[in-house]
Design a protein around this motif. Structure first.
Motif, PDB file in Angstrom:
ATOM      1  N   TYR A 136       0.851  -1.197   0.000  1.00  0.00           N
ATOM      2  CA  TYR A 136       0.000   0.000   0.000  1.00  0.00           C
ATOM      3  C   TYR A 136       0.885   1.245   0.000  1.00  0.00           C
ATOM      4  O   TYR A 136       1.697   1.451   0.898  1.00  0.00           O
ATOM      5  CB  TYR A 136      -0.916   0.000   1.222  1.00  0.00           C
ATOM      6  N   SER A 137       0.706   2.094  -1.010  1.00  0.00           N
ATOM      7  CA  SER A 137       1.562   3.268  -1.174  1.00  0.00           C
ATOM      8  C   SER A 137       0.826   4.545  -0.788  1.00  0.00           C
ATOM      9  O   SER A 137      -0.393   4.658  -0.976  1.00  0.00           O
ATOM     10  CB  SER A 137       2.028   3.362  -2.633  1.00  0.00           C
ATOM     11  N   THR A 138       1.556   5.517  -0.241  1.00  0.00           N
ATOM     12  CA  THR A 138       1.016   6.833   0.101  1.00  0.00           C
ATOM     13  C   THR A 138       1.885   7.908  -0.544  1.00  0.00           C
ATOM     14  O   THR A 138       2.933   7.615  -1.129  1.00  0.00           O
ATOM     15  CB  THR A 138       0.993   7.060   1.630  1.00  0.00           C
ATOM     16  N   ILE A 139       1.474   9.171  -0.405  1.00  0.00           N
ATOM     17  CA  ILE A 139       2.245  10.277  -0.973  1.00  0.00           C
ATOM     18  C   ILE A 139       3.575  10.467  -0.249  1.00  0.00           C
ATOM     19  O   ILE A 139       4.436  11.204  -0.719  1.00  0.00           O
ATOM     20  CB  ILE A 139       1.453  11.599  -0.924  1.00  0.00           C
ATOM     21  N   LEU A 140       3.757   9.780   0.872  1.00  0.00           N
ATOM     22  CA  LEU A 140       4.966   9.954   1.668  1.00  0.00           C
ATOM     23  C   LEU A 140       6.150   9.149   1.134  1.00  0.00           C
ATOM     24  O   LEU A 140       7.275   9.335   1.601  1.00  0.00           O
ATOM     25  CB  LEU A 140       4.694   9.564   3.129  1.00  0.00           C
ATOM     26  N   ILE A 141       5.880   8.255   0.177  1.00  0.00           N
ATOM     27  CA  ILE A 141       6.967   7.475  -0.407  1.00  0.00           C
ATOM     28  C   ILE A 141       6.868   7.529  -1.933  1.00  0.00           C
ATOM     29  O   ILE A 141       5.791   7.758  -2.488  1.00  0.00           O
ATOM     30  CB  ILE A 141       6.960   6.003   0.067  1.00  0.00           C
ATOM     31  N   HIS A 142       8.010   7.321  -2.584  1.00  0.00           N
ATOM     32  CA  HIS A 142       8.058   7.281  -4.044  1.00  0.00           C
ATOM     33  C   HIS A 142       8.437   5.869  -4.479  1.00  0.00           C
ATOM     34  O   HIS A 142       9.449   5.315  -4.033  1.00  0.00           O
ATOM     35  CB  HIS A 142       9.088   8.269  -4.577  1.00  0.00           C
ATOM     36  N   VAL A 143       7.617   5.297  -5.335  1.00  0.00           N
ATOM     37  CA  VAL A 143       7.867   3.931  -5.811  1.00  0.00           C
ATOM     38  C   VAL A 143       8.369   4.009  -7.246  1.00  0.00           C
ATOM     39  O   VAL A 143       7.644   4.422  -8.154  1.00  0.00           O
ATOM     40  CB  VAL A 143       6.590   3.080  -5.734  1.00  0.00           C
ATOM     41  N   GLY A 144       9.618   3.622  -7.435  1.00  0.00           N
ATOM     42  CA  GLY A 144      10.222   3.607  -8.757  1.00  0.00           C
ATOM     43  C   GLY A 144      11.131   2.397  -8.862  1.00  0.00           C
ATOM     44  O   GLY A 144      10.775   1.298  -8.417  1.00  0.00           O
ATOM     45  N   GLN A 145      12.322   2.609  -9.410  1.00  0.00           N
ATOM     46  CA  GLN A 145      13.310   1.519  -9.433  1.00  0.00           C
ATOM     47  C   GLN A 145      13.618   1.077  -8.006  1.00  0.00           C
ATOM     48  O   GLN A 145      13.817  -0.101  -7.732  1.00  0.00           O
ATOM     49  CB  GLN A 145      14.588   1.978 -10.125  1.00  0.00           C
ATOM     50  N   THR A 146      13.659   2.058  -7.124  1.00  0.00           N
ATOM     51  CA  THR A 146      13.747   1.777  -5.690  1.00  0.00           C
ATOM     52  C   THR A 146      12.606   2.507  -4.993  1.00  0.00           C
ATOM     53  O   THR A 146      12.079   3.487  -5.500  1.00  0.00           O
ATOM     54  CB  THR A 146      15.088   2.263  -5.094  1.00  0.00           C
ATOM     55  N   VAL A 147      12.249   2.020  -3.817  1.00  0.00           N
ATOM     56  CA  VAL A 147      11.225   2.683  -3.006  1.00  0.00           C
ATOM     57  C   VAL A 147      11.948   3.634  -2.062  1.00  0.00           C
ATOM     58  O   VAL A 147      12.827   3.223  -1.309  1.00  0.00           O
ATOM     59  CB  VAL A 147      10.405   1.656  -2.194  1.00  0.00           C
ATOM     60  N   ARG A 148      11.577   4.921  -2.106  1.00  0.00           N
ATOM     61  CA  ARG A 148      12.305   5.920  -1.315  1.00  0.00           C
ATOM     62  C   ARG A 148      11.329   6.804  -0.556  1.00  0.00           C
ATOM     63  O   ARG A 148      10.273   7.193  -1.064  1.00  0.00           O
ATOM     64  CB  ARG A 148      13.192   6.781  -2.221  1.00  0.00           C
ATOM     65  N   ALA A 149      11.696   7.140   0.680  1.00  0.00           N
ATOM     66  CA  ALA A 149      10.891   8.060   1.488  1.00  0.00           C
ATOM     67  C   ALA A 149      11.038   9.475   0.943  1.00  0.00           C
ATOM     68  O   ALA A 149      12.145   9.921   0.647  1.00  0.00           O
ATOM     69  CB  ALA A 149      11.344   7.996   2.944  1.00  0.00           C
ATOM     70  N   VAL A 150       9.918  10.193   0.812  1.00  0.00           N
ATOM     71  CA  VAL A 150       9.963  11.562   0.278  1.00  0.00           C
ATOM     72  C   VAL A 150       9.265  12.565   1.187  1.00  0.00           C
ATOM     73  O   VAL A 150       9.269  13.766   0.914  1.00  0.00           O
ATOM     74  CB  VAL A 150       9.352  11.635  -1.138  1.00  0.00           C
ATOM     75  N   GLY A 151       8.637  12.092   2.281  1.00  0.00           N
ATOM     76  CA  GLY A 151       7.921  13.007   3.161  1.00  0.00           C
ATOM     77  C   GLY A 151       6.849  13.758   2.403  1.00  0.00           C
ATOM     78  O   GLY A 151       6.176  13.215   1.520  1.00  0.00           O
ATOM     79  N   LEU A 152       6.695  15.042   2.715  1.00  0.00           N
ATOM     80  CA  LEU A 152       5.730  15.887   2.017  1.00  0.00           C
ATOM     81  C   LEU A 152       6.426  16.777   0.995  1.00  0.00           C
ATOM     82  O   LEU A 152       5.920  17.842   0.644  1.00  0.00           O
ATOM     83  CB  LEU A 152       4.950  16.729   3.037  1.00  0.00           C
ATOM     84  N   PHE A 153       7.594  16.331   0.526  1.00  0.00           N
ATOM     85  CA  PHE A 153       8.363  17.073  -0.472  1.00  0.00           C
ATOM     86  C   PHE A 153       8.125  16.547  -1.885  1.00  0.00           C
ATOM     87  O   PHE A 153       8.178  17.293  -2.854  1.00  0.00           O
ATOM     88  CB  PHE A 153       9.862  16.982  -0.167  1.00  0.00           C
TER      89      PHE A 153
END
Length: 404
Positions: A136-153
């Motif tokens: 389950y994905s939220t706006i707080l993470i970015h799912v691409g080649q790797t899954v990375r935390a992005v916060g509210l940025f």
């Protein structure tokens, strides 16, 4: 009930820490309104010091240098945006100047930043762990080649800069004994939360910067931590972590995090990370191409039109886009700020911004941090803290002289 001053702090900090939620330039417009309001309400209470004028002067000269390329830029609009970054930096500096008229105000502002960022970081970390177990994905993470935390940025690198800055706040405020009113266990939990947050961004530059400022922190506080109680606590924490790792090492979450980390390391060695050396070589060749570029650069945000890449290095980016003049101005700013945060003869931290500044300058090896808002928050707080400490010292001297 929260005081109006604290509510304003929360509003300003929320704007700056969640700007990925807003349409383009909305945050900048709101900050401008806040600044104009503060100037209207507090202009009679604020006096500009030499330090303040120094910062403003450097930014003006930087933009004048950039303006020399307005007729030669491949994209004038991008150049103007780049110049705008510095103007926004001064706007942030002035907001802090007008908002924090004494050390109590400044300390309250920093504590608000720590609390708001820690909450965002906690929810982001939880969201990351939920994704690794449920998908389950939220706006707080970015799912691409790797899954990375992005916060509210919406961007992992800029989010990691925020976390590094706040981690530096915690180290610095502890070092100079500013009152945080935090239990030691809460303080350690805040640091652990930010550590995990930086790690889950998988920003290689941020990981290096975090490790470096942590090593420096312990080196400068050897006497404080070289005690039986602290050694016992660290040993207990180490063995607890060891047994915890033994327990979770075969879990899906742990394996997923390790896989993401390995991908980022391999990418640094064999992928686009390795390609950055080629980009830097192109930038340096461009810098030496002719006398005009060497002196004044090619203009802000113009390097992508020569190489189809960003410089991925704040120092090389400044050199090629602002030339020697811009690089010298950056050097002057850097020396100026360093004198406000560290007493070199005594090897003593004298500002809560010390570790944040060090983190930014190491982060600049892989990102252009000198145009981001967090850099100018640090510059503003470091300068204004220095002013306020000097004012308090002068006031105490006058009282002592009068009593004598």
């Amino acid at each position: 009930m929260l005081a109006p001053s604290n509510l304003i702090n929360i509003f300003i900090v929320f704007l700056l820490t969640s700007r990925g939620l807003f349409p383009g330039y909305t945050v900048e417009f709101i900050l401008l309104v806040i600044l104009l309001t503060l100037i209207l309400l507090k202009s009679k209470k604020v006096k500009f010091k030499h330090n303040d004028l120094m910062i403003i002067g450097i930014v003006i000269l930087t933009n004048v240098t950039l303006a020399f390329n307005i007729f030669y830029a491949k994209n004038i609009f991008e150049l103007l945006i780049y110049m705008g970054y510095y103007l926004v930096g001064i706007m942030i500096f002035l907001i802090i100047k007008f908002k924090c008229l004494n050390l109590i105000n400044l300390c309250s502002f920093l504590k608000t930043y720590i609390i708001v960022t820690s909450i965002i970081c906690l929810f982001t970390n939880i969201s990351f762990l939920i994704y690794t177990t449920t998908g389950y994905s939220t706006i707080l993470i970015h799912v691409g080649q790797t899954v990375r935390a992005v916060g509210l940025f919406g961007n992992p690198n800029y989010y990691s800069i925020l976390l590094l800055m706040v981690l530096g706040f915690l180290y610095g405020m502890s070092n100079i004994k500013l009152n945080l009113n935090l239990d030691k266990r809460v303080y350690l939990l805040l640091i652990f939360n930010l550590f995990l947050g930086v790690f889950l961004t998988f920003s290689r530059g941020a990981l290096v910067a975090m490790i470096i400022i942590t090593i420096i922190y312990f080196f400068l506080n050897l006497r404080k931590y070289f005690k039986f109680r602290y050694i016992s606590l660290v040993s207990l924490a180490f063995f607890s972590l060891f047994f915890l790792m033994e327990t979770i090492i075969d879990t899906t979450v742990f394996k997923s995090i390790v896989e993401q980390f390995i991908i980022r390391i391999e990418n640094a060695i064999y992928g686009d990370g390795a390609g950055r050396y080629d980009i830097w070589e192109v930038a340096l060749e461009l810098f030496a191409q002719n006398l005009w570029i060497t002196i004044f650069g090619i203009g802000g945000n113009q390097f992508t039109y020569y190489s189809n890449h960003h410089p991925h290095n704040g120092y090389i980016g400044t050199l090629v886009e602002s030339g020697l003049v811009g690089a010298i101005l950056l050097l002057i700013l850097s020396v100026f700020i360093f004198t406000k945060i560290f007493n070199l003869p005594k090897l003593k931290v004298i500002s809560p911004m010390f570790y944040s500044v060090i983190a930014m300058y190491f982060m600049a090896l892989s990102n252009d941090v000198f145009i981001v808002k967090e850099f100018w928050i640090i510059v503003g707080v470091a300068t204004i803290y220095s002013n306020l400490v000097r004012e308090n010292s002068n006031e105490e001297s006058r009282i002592t002289t009068s009593v004598g």
